[in-house]
Design an enzyme around this catalytic site. Structure first.
Site, short mmCIF file in Angstrom:
data_model
loop_
_atom_site.label_atom_id
_atom_site.label_comp_id
_atom_site.label_asym_id
_atom_site.label_seq_id
_atom_site.Cartn_x
_atom_site.Cartn_y
_atom_site.Cartn_z
N THR A 60 0.87 -1.18 0.00
CA THR A 60 0.00 0.00 0.00
C THR A 60 0.90 1.23 0.00
O THR A 60 1.95 1.25 0.65
CB THR A 60 -0.95 0.03 1.22
OG1 THR A 60 -0.19 0.20 2.42
CG2 THR A 60 -1.79 -1.23 1.31
N GLY A 61 0.50 2.25 -0.76
CA GLY A 61 1.36 3.43 -0.86
C GLY A 61 2.67 3.08 -1.54
O GLY A 61 3.74 3.43 -1.05
N GLY A 62 2.56 2.41 -2.69
CA GLY A 62 3.78 1.97 -3.39
C GLY A 62 4.17 2.86 -4.55
O GLY A 62 5.01 2.48 -5.36
N THR A 63 3.56 4.04 -4.62
CA THR A 63 3.81 4.88 -5.80
C THR A 63 5.02 5.80 -5.66
O THR A 63 5.58 6.22 -6.67
CB THR A 63 2.58 5.75 -6.11
OG1 THR A 63 2.23 6.48 -4.92
CG2 THR A 63 1.39 4.90 -6.55
N GLY A 94 8.47 7.19 -2.78
CA GLY A 94 9.23 6.99 -1.53
C GLY A 94 9.61 5.56 -1.24
O GLY A 94 10.04 4.81 -2.13
N GLY A 136 7.79 2.89 -0.31
CA GLY A 136 6.97 1.86 -0.94
C GLY A 136 7.40 1.62 -2.38
O GLY A 136 7.51 0.47 -2.82
N SER A 154 7.86 3.49 12.63
CA SER A 154 8.87 4.56 12.57
C SER A 154 9.62 4.59 13.89
O SER A 154 9.09 4.18 14.93
CB SER A 154 8.18 5.90 12.35
OG SER A 154 9.06 6.97 12.65
N TYR A 209 1.00 11.68 14.65
CA TYR A 209 1.74 10.68 13.86
C TYR A 209 2.32 9.60 14.77
O TYR A 209 2.21 8.41 14.50
CB TYR A 209 2.84 11.41 13.09
CG TYR A 209 3.73 10.53 12.24
CD1 TYR A 209 3.27 10.02 11.02
CD2 TYR A 209 5.04 10.24 12.63
CE1 TYR A 209 4.09 9.23 10.22
CE2 TYR A 209 5.87 9.46 11.83
CZ TYR A 209 5.39 8.95 10.63
OH TYR A 209 6.21 8.16 9.84
#
Ligand code: NAP
Length: 243
Positions: free
Chosen positions: A7-10, A12, A14, A132, A145
């Site tokens: 997920t969020g592989g577009t 950075g 990922g 993180s 966060y």
């Protein structure tokens, strides 16, 4: 060939993981919200990657994602729950809107992504939760966060207990400060971003800032059967900045 969904592989981290996995014999599925970033990512990833636009904070989107992945791939071998946002704000100025946005993506979205993918996870398979270093090293302007990542990490143990029978293992990846588009989207000034990156570059034992590519071999280890007997482990990839 193993199939891994990120997920969020577009962009950075990922994206760097998607690139590494696809170059190393995995089939990769990436998600994200921005059509433009999805096209850019898929253009670079080539044949072994497939992408679907899906907002992780929207449960209908997650349901649809599971359906299309099931139709096209059957079951998957790895799930990297990586999509996340960081907006810099002091604790005193954190609004309900910012709190909810952060929690809806980083925690609720992650929670229901795991839940809804369970029926199409192979036995054995691996789930990696993206956390993180903020969970154990305090950073100013990161209260919502930090809370979202701490709550996400806390799920890993329960999931390992409940999902063991299905052959699903859950581990945690905890990067240090890594130069990626997340900083530009954080609301920090260019100067504050420069100071942050310089600070971690100058004080890191590795003598430079972390790059998204630094995370990829570790993620590969966690989704591959090399980590078959790891449960509830947290791998800190921070170049030694928090030791
Ligand atoms: N960079 C660091 O210093 C660092 C350190 C520790 C942990 N992390 C964690 O690493 C993860 C990736 O961050 P990054 O640094 O690689 O930042 P990034 O380049 O901004 O990547 C974030 C990814 O998540 C996607 N995303 C964000 N909100 C989404 C949503 N609601 N639904 C679906 N996709 C969504 C983005 O796609 P769209 O742009 O299309 O929304 C993008 O693909 C995050 O969970 C972050 O908390 C980063």
């Amino acid at each position: 060939m193993k199939t891994i969904l990120i997920t969020g592989g577009t962009t950075g981290i990922g994206f760097a993981c998607a690139e590494y996995l696809s170059a190393n014999g995995y089939k990769v599925i990436i998600t994200g919200r921005s059509d433009k970033n999805m096209q850019l990512a898929l253009d670079q990833l080539g044949d072994r990657a497939t992408g679907f636009l899906s907002d992780t904070s929207n449960l209908n989107d997650i349901d649809n994602l599971v359906e299309v992945v099931k139709d096209k791939f059957g079951k998957i071998d790895g799930l990297f729950v990586n999509a996340g946002i960081f907006k810099a704000e002091s604790f005193e100025n954190t609004t309900e809107e910012l709190f909810d946005e952060t929690m809806n993506i980083n925690l609720k979205g992650a929670f229901f992504t795991v839940q809804k993918f369970i029926p199409i996870m192979n036995n054995p398979s691996s789930i990696v939760l993206m956390s993180s270093i903020v969970v154990f090293k305090a950073f100013a302007q990161a209260s919502a966060y930090t809370a979202s990542k701490a709550a996400l990490e806390s799920l890993a143990g329960v999931l390992n207990v409940e999902l063991a029978q299905k052959g699903i293992r859950v581990n945690i990846l905890a990067p240090g400060v890594t130069e990626s588009p997340i900083q530009q989207k954080s609301g920090m000034s260019d100067e504050a971003i420069k100071d942050l990156l310089e600070h971690f570059s100058n004080t890191s034992p590795i003598g430079r800032i972390l790059n998204p590519k630094d995370m990829a071999p570790v993620l590969e280890f966690l989704v591959s059967e090399k980590s078959l007997v790891l449960r509830n482990e947290k791998i800190i990839v921070d170049g030694g900045t928090t030791m």
